[in-house]
Design an enzyme around this catalytic site. Structure first.
Site, PDB file in Angstrom:
ATOM      1  N   ALA A  66       0.866  -1.173   0.000  1.00  0.00           N
ATOM      2  CA  ALA A  66       0.000   0.000   0.000  1.00  0.00           C
ATOM      3  C   ALA A  66       0.906   1.227   0.000  1.00  0.00           C
ATOM      4  O   ALA A  66       2.043   1.160   0.457  1.00  0.00           O
ATOM      5  CB  ALA A  66      -0.870  -0.013   1.249  1.00  0.00           C
ATOM      6  N   GLY A 112       0.483  -4.934   0.936  1.00  0.00           N
ATOM      7  CA  GLY A 112      -0.718  -4.956   0.099  1.00  0.00           C
ATOM      8  C   GLY A 112      -0.489  -5.623  -1.252  1.00  0.00           C
ATOM      9  O   GLY A 112      -1.431  -6.123  -1.872  1.00  0.00           O
ATOM     10  N   GLU A 115      -0.838  -9.192  -0.531  1.00  0.00           N
ATOM     11  CA  GLU A 115      -2.267  -9.403  -0.246  1.00  0.00           C
ATOM     12  C   GLU A 115      -3.104  -9.396  -1.525  1.00  0.00           C
ATOM     13  O   GLU A 115      -4.073 -10.140  -1.644  1.00  0.00           O
ATOM     14  CB  GLU A 115      -2.760  -8.343   0.752  1.00  0.00           C
TER      15      GLU A 115
HETATM   16  N1  COA Z   1       4.607   3.095  -0.587  1.00  0.00           N
HETATM   17  C1  COA Z   1       5.007   4.263  -1.135  1.00  0.00           C
HETATM   18  N2  COA Z   1       6.127   4.385  -1.865  1.00  0.00           N
HETATM   19  C2  COA Z   1       6.881   3.289  -2.041  1.00  0.00           C
HETATM   20  C3  COA Z   1       6.524   2.043  -1.495  1.00  0.00           C
HETATM   21  C4  COA Z   1       5.333   1.972  -0.740  1.00  0.00           C
HETATM   22  N3  COA Z   1       4.875   0.815  -0.205  1.00  0.00           N
HETATM   23  N4  COA Z   1       7.464   1.133  -1.838  1.00  0.00           N
HETATM   24  C5  COA Z   1       8.372   1.801  -2.563  1.00  0.00           C
HETATM   25  N5  COA Z   1       8.028   3.090  -2.685  1.00  0.00           N
HETATM   26  C6  COA Z   1       8.732   4.154  -3.407  1.00  0.00           C
HETATM   27  C7  COA Z   1       9.948   4.647  -2.634  1.00  0.00           C
HETATM   28  O1  COA Z   1       9.555   5.591  -1.651  1.00  0.00           O
HETATM   29  C8  COA Z   1      10.751   5.251  -3.752  1.00  0.00           C
HETATM   30  O2  COA Z   1      10.197   6.490  -4.094  1.00  0.00           O
HETATM   31  P1  COA Z   1      11.169   7.790  -4.297  1.00  0.00           P
HETATM   32  O3  COA Z   1      12.066   7.400  -5.439  1.00  0.00           O
HETATM   33  O4  COA Z   1      10.231   8.885  -4.630  1.00  0.00           O
HETATM   34  O5  COA Z   1      11.906   7.939  -3.018  1.00  0.00           O
HETATM   35  C9  COA Z   1      10.495   4.322  -4.926  1.00  0.00           C
HETATM   36  O6  COA Z   1       9.276   3.637  -4.612  1.00  0.00           O
HETATM   37  C10 COA Z   1      11.563   3.274  -5.117  1.00  0.00           C
HETATM   38  O7  COA Z   1      11.747   2.562  -3.911  1.00  0.00           O
HETATM   39  P2  COA Z   1      13.159   2.412  -3.158  1.00  0.00           P
HETATM   40  O8  COA Z   1      12.883   2.188  -1.706  1.00  0.00           O
HETATM   41  O9  COA Z   1      14.054   3.531  -3.521  1.00  0.00           O
HETATM   42  O10 COA Z   1      13.704   1.064  -3.832  1.00  0.00           O
HETATM   43  P3  COA Z   1      14.739   0.035  -3.214  1.00  0.00           P
HETATM   44  O11 COA Z   1      15.120  -0.882  -4.298  1.00  0.00           O
HETATM   45  O12 COA Z   1      15.807   0.741  -2.460  1.00  0.00           O
HETATM   46  O13 COA Z   1      13.873  -0.787  -2.110  1.00  0.00           O
HETATM   47  C11 COA Z   1      11.919  -1.978  -1.319  1.00  0.00           C
HETATM   48  C12 COA Z   1      12.794  -1.599  -2.526  1.00  0.00           C
HETATM   49  C13 COA Z   1      10.696  -2.689  -1.836  1.00  0.00           C
HETATM   50  C14 COA Z   1      12.707  -2.916  -0.379  1.00  0.00           C
HETATM   51  C15 COA Z   1      11.517  -0.696  -0.540  1.00  0.00           C
HETATM   52  O14 COA Z   1      10.986   0.248  -1.465  1.00  0.00           O
HETATM   53  C16 COA Z   1      10.486  -0.897   0.535  1.00  0.00           C
HETATM   54  O15 COA Z   1      10.831  -1.415   1.599  1.00  0.00           O
HETATM   55  N6  COA Z   1       9.224  -0.499   0.297  1.00  0.00           N
HETATM   56  C17 COA Z   1       8.185  -0.543   1.273  1.00  0.00           C
HETATM   57  C18 COA Z   1       7.647  -1.950   1.418  1.00  0.00           C
HETATM   58  C19 COA Z   1       6.587  -2.011   2.499  1.00  0.00           C
HETATM   59  O16 COA Z   1       6.846  -1.790   3.656  1.00  0.00           O
HETATM   60  N7  COA Z   1       5.353  -2.335   2.079  1.00  0.00           N
HETATM   61  C20 COA Z   1       4.263  -2.494   2.967  1.00  0.00           C
HETATM   62  C21 COA Z   1       3.534  -1.216   3.130  1.00  0.00           C
HETATM   63  S1  COA Z   1       2.218  -1.405   4.301  1.00  0.00           S
END
Ligand code: COA
Length: 260
Positions: A66, A112, A115
C-alpha cells in the site's frame, strides 16, 4: 473510464491488468485501488473477458505494498476505513470473481502487494520475486486480508513466521511452502500465466464460477462449504453447458461451452 495507474489489454479472452506506477514500485494508492475496483467489476459484464491476469509494470516490482505516503498521518478511524474499503472494494471482489484471476508476480510483492496476489485464485512468481508482509516493521499489521489469506494458504506456523519476522522470502521458498503455484524464470512468467489461464478457459465457465464459489464458501464465516458444494453441484445439472460436456464426452470430441 480513463486509467492513470493501470494498463489494460484484452487478448484472446484474457484481461491483462498491469499496475503501472513503476517509479513507486507500483505501490497501491487510493486512485490505483479505485481503478482496480472499476477494472475488475467492469470485466464481470464484459463478454470479451473470460479471465484476468494481474501483474506489475517494470522488472522490479509486482506491487511493493500500500502507498505508505497516503496513510502516514492516519488516525484509528481512518485506518479502519482504509482497510475496510480496500478489502470490500478490491480484495474481496477479486477473490469472489467468477472469472478466474491469476497473479503474475514479477519482483517485490510486499504488504498490500502480496495481499493482492493472495486474493487472486492462482499465483505464479518469477524467480526474481521477493514476497513478504513487512507491516510489523512499520508498527502495523496486514490490513488487506493478509493475516487470513496467508494463513489459509500456508498454515498458521509459516504465516505467523512471515508476518512476525517481516522477512521477505524467495520465489523458490514461496513455491516450496505452497504460497505460489509455480516459480518460473522471468521471461516465462506471463506466457506461463497465459497458458494456465487458457487451459482453464477451455472448461465450462459456469462450472468454473460454481467451483470458485464453492471453494470460497468454505472460507467464509457462517457458511457451510459442503452445503454450498451440493447446491452448486446440483445447479450445474440445469445448464446447457453440462449437457454439452456430457455429449462431447460421449461423442469423443472437445466441448463447445456457451456459458448457458
Ligand atoms: N509506498 C510508497 N512508496 C513506495 C513504497 C510503498 N509501499 N514502496 C516503494 N516506494 C517508493 C519509494 O519511496 C521510492 O520512491 P522515491 O524514489 O520517490 O523515493 C520508490 O518507490 C523506489 O523505492 P526504493 O525504496 O528507492 O527502492 P529500493 O530498491 O531501495 O527498495 C523496497 C525496494 C521494496 C525494499 C523498498 O521500497 C520498501 O521497503 N518499500 C516498502 C515496502 C513495504 O513496507 N510495504 C508495505 C507497506 S504497508
Amino acid at each position: 473510464m480513463t486509467y492513470q495507474n493501470l494498463l489494460l489489454k484484452i487478448k484472446d479472452g484474457i484481461l491483462f491488468i498491469t499496475i503501472n506506477r513503476e517509479s513507486k514500485l507500483n505501490a497501491l494508492n487510493k486512485a490505483t485501488l479505485g481503478e482496480l475496483h472499476f477494472a475488475v467489476t467492469d470485466s464481470f459484464h464484459d463478454d470479451s473477458v473470460a479471465g484476468i491476469i494481474i501483474t506489475g509494470a517494470g522488472e522490479k516490482a509486482f506491487v511493493a505494498g500500500a502507498d505508505i505516503s497516503e496513510f502516514s498521518d492516519f488516525n484509528e478511524d481512518e485506518g479502519r476505513n482504509l482497510a475496510r474499503e480496500g478489502q470490500t472494494k478490491v480484495f474481496d471482489v477479486i477473490q469472489n470473481s467468477e472469472k478466474p484471476v491469476i497473479a503474475a508476480i514479477n519482483g517485490f510483492a510486499l504488504g498490500g502487494g502480496l495481499e493482492l496476489a493472495l486474493a487472486c485464485h492462482i499465483r505464479i512468481a518469477a524467480d526474481n520475486a521477493k514476497l513478504g508482509l513487512p507491516e510489523v516493521s512499520l508498527g502495523l499489521i496486514p490490513g488487506y486480508g493478509g493475516t487470513q489469506r496467508l494463513t489459509q494458504l500456508v498454515g498458521r506456523g509459516k504465516a505467523l513466521e512471515m508476518i512476525l519476522t517481516a522477512d521477505m522470502i524467495s520465489s523458490e521458498e514461496a513455491y516450496r511452502i505452497g504460497l505460489v503455484n509455480y516459480s518460473v524464470p522471468v521471461a516465462e512468467l506471463l506466457p506461463k500465466a497465459e497458458e494456465l489461464l487458457q487451459k482453464i478457459l477451455k472448461r465450462s465457465p459456469l462450472a468454473i464460477g460454481a467451483a470458485i464459489r464453492a471453494v470460497n464458501a468454505g472460507l467464509t464465516d457462517g457458511v457451510n462449504g459442503f452445503d454450498q458444494e451440493i447446491q452448486e453441484f446440483s445447479s450445474c445439472f440445469g445448464t446447457l453447458d453440462y449437457q454439452e460436456g456430457i455429449l462431447a464426452f460421449k461423442e469423443k470430441r472437445k466441448p463447445d461451452f456457451r456459458k448457458k
